[in-house]
Design a protein around this motif. Structure first.
Motif, PDB file in Angstrom:
ATOM      1  N   ASP A  72      50.756  41.956  -9.817  1.00  0.00           N
ATOM      2  CA  ASP A  72      51.398  41.220 -10.629  1.00  0.00           C
ATOM      3  C   ASP A  72      50.275  40.426 -11.428  1.00  0.00           C
ATOM      4  OD1 ASP A  72      53.976  41.092  -9.279  1.00  0.00           O
ATOM      5  OD2 ASP A  72      52.782  40.044  -7.648  1.00  0.00           O
ATOM      6  N   ALA A  73      50.305  41.037 -12.550  1.00  0.00           N
ATOM      7  CA  ALA A  73      49.064  40.426 -13.715  1.00  0.00           C
ATOM      8  C   ALA A  73      49.548  39.993 -14.854  1.00  0.00           C
ATOM      9  CB  ALA A  73      48.216  41.690 -13.842  1.00  0.00           C
ATOM     10  N   SER A  74      48.876  38.511 -14.909  1.00  0.00           N
ATOM     11  CA  SER A  74      49.271  37.573 -15.955  1.00  0.00           C
ATOM     12  C   SER A  74      48.346  38.100 -17.288  1.00  0.00           C
ATOM     13  CB  SER A  74      49.250  36.146 -15.854  1.00  0.00           C
ATOM     14  OG  SER A  74      49.075  35.442 -16.807  1.00  0.00           O
ATOM     15  N   TYR A  75      48.833  37.894 -18.633  1.00  0.00           N
ATOM     16  CA  TYR A  75      48.056  38.162 -19.707  1.00  0.00           C
ATOM     17  C   TYR A  75      48.061  37.131 -20.582  1.00  0.00           C
ATOM     18  CZ  TYR A  75      47.215  42.938 -18.356  1.00  0.00           C
ATOM     19  OH  TYR A  75      47.061  44.226 -17.516  1.00  0.00           O
ATOM     20  N   SER A  76      49.117  36.059 -20.539  1.00  0.00           N
ATOM     21  CA  SER A  76      49.141  35.253 -21.499  1.00  0.00           C
ATOM     22  C   SER A  76      49.897  33.854 -21.075  1.00  0.00           C
ATOM     23  CB  SER A  76      49.805  35.543 -23.043  1.00  0.00           C
ATOM     24  OG  SER A  76      49.760  34.592 -24.028  1.00  0.00           O
ATOM     25  N   ILE A  77      49.447  32.577 -21.595  1.00  0.00           N
ATOM     26  CA  ILE A  77      50.122  31.361 -21.009  1.00  0.00           C
ATOM     27  C   ILE A  77      50.084  30.678 -22.241  1.00  0.00           C
ATOM     28  CG2 ILE A  77      47.891  30.334 -20.080  1.00  0.00           C
ATOM     29  CD1 ILE A  77      50.033  29.147 -17.996  1.00  0.00           C
ATOM     30  N   GLN A  78      51.398  29.963 -22.505  1.00  0.00           N
ATOM     31  CA  GLN A  78      51.588  28.869 -23.611  1.00  0.00           C
ATOM     32  C   GLN A  78      51.960  27.773 -23.094  1.00  0.00           C
ATOM     33  OE1 GLN A  78      50.375  29.261 -27.016  1.00  0.00           O
ATOM     34  NE2 GLN A  78      49.374  30.900 -26.099  1.00  0.00           N
ATOM     35  N   GLN A  79      51.629  26.545 -23.517  1.00  0.00           N
ATOM     36  CA  GLN A  79      52.345  25.222 -23.305  1.00  0.00           C
ATOM     37  C   GLN A  79      53.698  25.272 -24.188  1.00  0.00           C
ATOM     38  OE1 GLN A  79      50.446  21.436 -23.612  1.00  0.00           O
ATOM     39  NE2 GLN A  79      51.570  20.835 -21.952  1.00  0.00           N
ATOM     40  N   THR A  80      54.673  24.835 -23.574  1.00  0.00           N
ATOM     41  CA  THR A  80      56.242  24.693 -24.476  1.00  0.00           C
ATOM     42  C   THR A  80      56.290  23.236 -24.578  1.00  0.00           C
ATOM     43  OG1 THR A  80      57.386  24.571 -22.115  1.00  0.00           O
ATOM     44  CG2 THR A  80      57.126  26.698 -23.136  1.00  0.00           C
ATOM     45  N   SER A  81      57.364  23.306 -25.651  1.00  0.00           N
ATOM     46  CA  SER A  81      57.805  21.881 -26.253  1.00  0.00           C
ATOM     47  C   SER A  81      58.169  20.763 -25.145  1.00  0.00           C
ATOM     48  CB  SER A  81      58.698  22.160 -27.288  1.00  0.00           C
ATOM     49  OG  SER A  81      59.944  22.586 -26.528  1.00  0.00           O
ATOM     50  N   ASP A  82      58.577  21.248 -23.829  1.00  0.00           N
ATOM     51  CA  ASP A  82      59.206  20.429 -22.785  1.00  0.00           C
ATOM     52  C   ASP A  82      58.182  19.911 -22.047  1.00  0.00           C
ATOM     53  OD1 ASP A  82      58.675  22.634 -21.531  1.00  0.00           O
ATOM     54  OD2 ASP A  82      60.738  22.644 -20.636  1.00  0.00           O
ATOM     55  N   SER A  83      56.419  20.281 -22.487  1.00  0.00           N
ATOM     56  CA  SER A  83      55.197  20.280 -21.603  1.00  0.00           C
ATOM     57  C   SER A  83      55.177  21.125 -20.423  1.00  0.00           C
ATOM     58  CB  SER A  83      55.236  18.763 -21.392  1.00  0.00           C
ATOM     59  OG  SER A  83      54.832  17.958 -22.269  1.00  0.00           O
ATOM     60  N   GLY A  84      56.067  22.029 -20.134  1.00  0.00           N
ATOM     61  CA  GLY A  84      56.040  23.061 -19.101  1.00  0.00           C
ATOM     62  C   GLY A  84      55.151  24.372 -19.782  1.00  0.00           C
ATOM     63  N   PHE A  85      55.180  25.208 -19.136  1.00  0.00           N
ATOM     64  CA  PHE A  85      54.483  26.498 -19.548  1.00  0.00           C
ATOM     65  C   PHE A  85      55.108  27.862 -19.429  1.00  0.00           C
ATOM     66  CE2 PHE A  85      51.550  23.283 -17.410  1.00  0.00           C
ATOM     67  CZ  PHE A  85      50.710  22.875 -18.797  1.00  0.00           C
ATOM     68  N   VAL A  86      54.971  28.610 -20.120  1.00  0.00           N
ATOM     69  CA  VAL A  86      55.693  30.187 -20.152  1.00  0.00           C
ATOM     70  C   VAL A  86      54.441  31.161 -19.991  1.00  0.00           C
ATOM     71  CG1 VAL A  86      55.783  30.416 -22.574  1.00  0.00           C
ATOM     72  CG2 VAL A  86      57.210  31.800 -21.134  1.00  0.00           C
ATOM     73  N   ILE A  87      54.583  31.923 -19.176  1.00  0.00           N
ATOM     74  CA  ILE A  87      53.402  33.018 -18.651  1.00  0.00           C
ATOM     75  C   ILE A  87      54.077  34.436 -18.819  1.00  0.00           C
ATOM     76  CG2 ILE A  87      51.914  33.862 -17.121  1.00  0.00           C
ATOM     77  CD1 ILE A  87      53.456  30.752 -15.916  1.00  0.00           C
ATOM     78  N   ALA A  88      53.347  35.162 -19.557  1.00  0.00           N
ATOM     79  CA  ALA A  88      53.548  36.787 -19.546  1.00  0.00           C
ATOM     80  C   ALA A  88      52.667  37.425 -18.994  1.00  0.00           C
ATOM     81  CB  ALA A  88      54.039  36.871 -20.891  1.00  0.00           C
ATOM     82  N   GLY A  89      53.249  38.646 -18.278  1.00  0.00           N
ATOM     83  CA  GLY A  89      52.326  39.719 -17.852  1.00  0.00           C
ATOM     84  C   GLY A  89      53.392  40.767 -17.424  1.00  0.00           C
ATOM     85  N   PHE A  90      52.728  41.581 -16.218  1.00  0.00           N
ATOM     86  CA  PHE A  90      53.747  42.460 -15.718  1.00  0.00           C
ATOM     87  C   PHE A  90      53.807  42.387 -14.138  1.00  0.00           C
ATOM     88  CE2 PHE A  90      49.560  44.768 -15.624  1.00  0.00           C
ATOM     89  CZ  PHE A  90      49.558  45.192 -14.210  1.00  0.00           C
ATOM     90  N   SER A  91      54.656  43.105 -13.493  1.00  0.00           N
ATOM     91  CA  SER A  91      54.875  43.021 -12.115  1.00  0.00           C
ATOM     92  C   SER A  91      55.494  44.365 -11.556  1.00  0.00           C
ATOM     93  CB  SER A  91      55.683  41.961 -11.705  1.00  0.00           C
ATOM     94  OG  SER A  91      55.986  41.965 -10.352  1.00  0.00           O
ATOM     95  N   ASN A  92      55.007  44.850 -10.606  1.00  0.00           N
ATOM     96  CA  ASN A  92      55.639  46.026  -9.829  1.00  0.00           C
ATOM     97  C   ASN A  92      56.246  45.469  -8.552  1.00  0.00           C
ATOM     98  OD1 ASN A  92      53.323  45.943  -8.155  1.00  0.00           O
ATOM     99  ND2 ASN A  92      53.156  48.100  -8.841  1.00  0.00           N
ATOM    100  N   SER A  93      56.288  44.070  -8.397  1.00  0.00           N
ATOM    101  CA  SER A  93      56.988  43.510  -7.088  1.00  0.00           C
ATOM    102  C   SER A  93      58.287  43.499  -7.233  1.00  0.00           C
ATOM    103  CB  SER A  93      56.282  42.368  -6.806  1.00  0.00           C
ATOM    104  OG  SER A  93      54.982  42.334  -6.582  1.00  0.00           O
ATOM    105  N   ASN A  94      59.172  43.219  -6.298  1.00  0.00           N
ATOM    106  CA  ASN A  94      60.448  42.937  -6.229  1.00  0.00           C
ATOM    107  C   ASN A  94      60.804  42.025  -5.183  1.00  0.00           C
ATOM    108  OD1 ASN A  94      63.091  42.836  -7.313  1.00  0.00           O
ATOM    109  ND2 ASN A  94      63.680  44.663  -6.418  1.00  0.00           N
TER     110      ASN A  94
END
Length: 201
Positions: free
Chosen positions: A161-183
């Motif tokens: 599982d590898a993350s490439y980008s994170i952004q703070q969201t308007s509700d002061s949370g966070f959204v993270i994007a990357g890839f995973s081959n887990s299940n």
């Protein structure tokens, strides 16, 4: 007459180009005697951001423990290396974050509270890192304005599982994007092999 006008426009454009050439205001080499570098061969804008005080927050990886670098966790892997500079590139603080395995920082953003959020990948489960699910996990670290850890979170499953980008969201949370081959673990619904994996905190 038309040719003369074209020639005049050409020379005007040429002069504007010559005058528009940028000059270096300042430059800095930061690091130690090890291998200090951006995580990826083609660094993204997510790896350096101008901060509210006109300085800069910079992330990468290091295996140094001298020069500008202190606090390396050792063990043969890399640490996240986070550097806060002033507006002319002088170091205000720096932090090595991780454990004794390998960490790769990929994205940083100044948060609305004046601190910083960092995402990347870890395969450690010691030092600053807890909760690793096995193999590589997303590793999210929240720092205060002085670079001290407020919280950290390992996200993933037993695969890669590898993350490439994170952004703070308007509700002061966070959204993270990357890839995973887990299940398993935090990951469900994998379609086979590597999927995009998007996480909202």
């Amino acid at each position: 007459m038309q040719n003369k006008n074209l020639i005049s426009i050409f020379f005007l454009f040429q002069n504007l180009v010559l005058f528009a050439q940028p000059s270096i205001e300042w430059q800095k080499c930061l690091g130690g005697t090890g291998y200090d570098r951006p995580t990826f061969l083609q660094p993204s804008k997510d790896m350096i951001q101008q901060t509210a005080d006109s300085g800069f927050i910079i992330i990468g990886v290091t295996d140094s423990d001298n020069g500008d670098v202190t606090g390396f966790h050792g063990g043969g892997g890399d640490d996240y290396w986070v550097v806060k500079t002033d507006q002319t590139g002088n170091i205000q603080w720096q932090k090595c974050l991780g454990g004794t395995s390998s960490e790769s920082a990929s994205s940083v953003q100044q948060t609305s509270d004046g601190g910083y959020i960092i995402s990347g990948t870890t395969s450690s489960n010691n030092g600053d890192v807890t909760g690793n699910h096995g193999n590589e996990d997303y590793w999210i670290v929240k720092l205060n304005s002085g670079g001290n850890i407020i919280w950290q979170k390992s996200l993933g499953g037993s695969g890669e599982d590898a993350s490439y980008s994170i952004q703070q969201t308007s509700d002061s949370g966070f959204v993270i994007a990357g890839f995973s081959n887990s299940n398993n673990g935090d990951v469900s619904g994998n379609h086979g092999s590597h999927d995009f994996w998007v996480v909202k905190l």
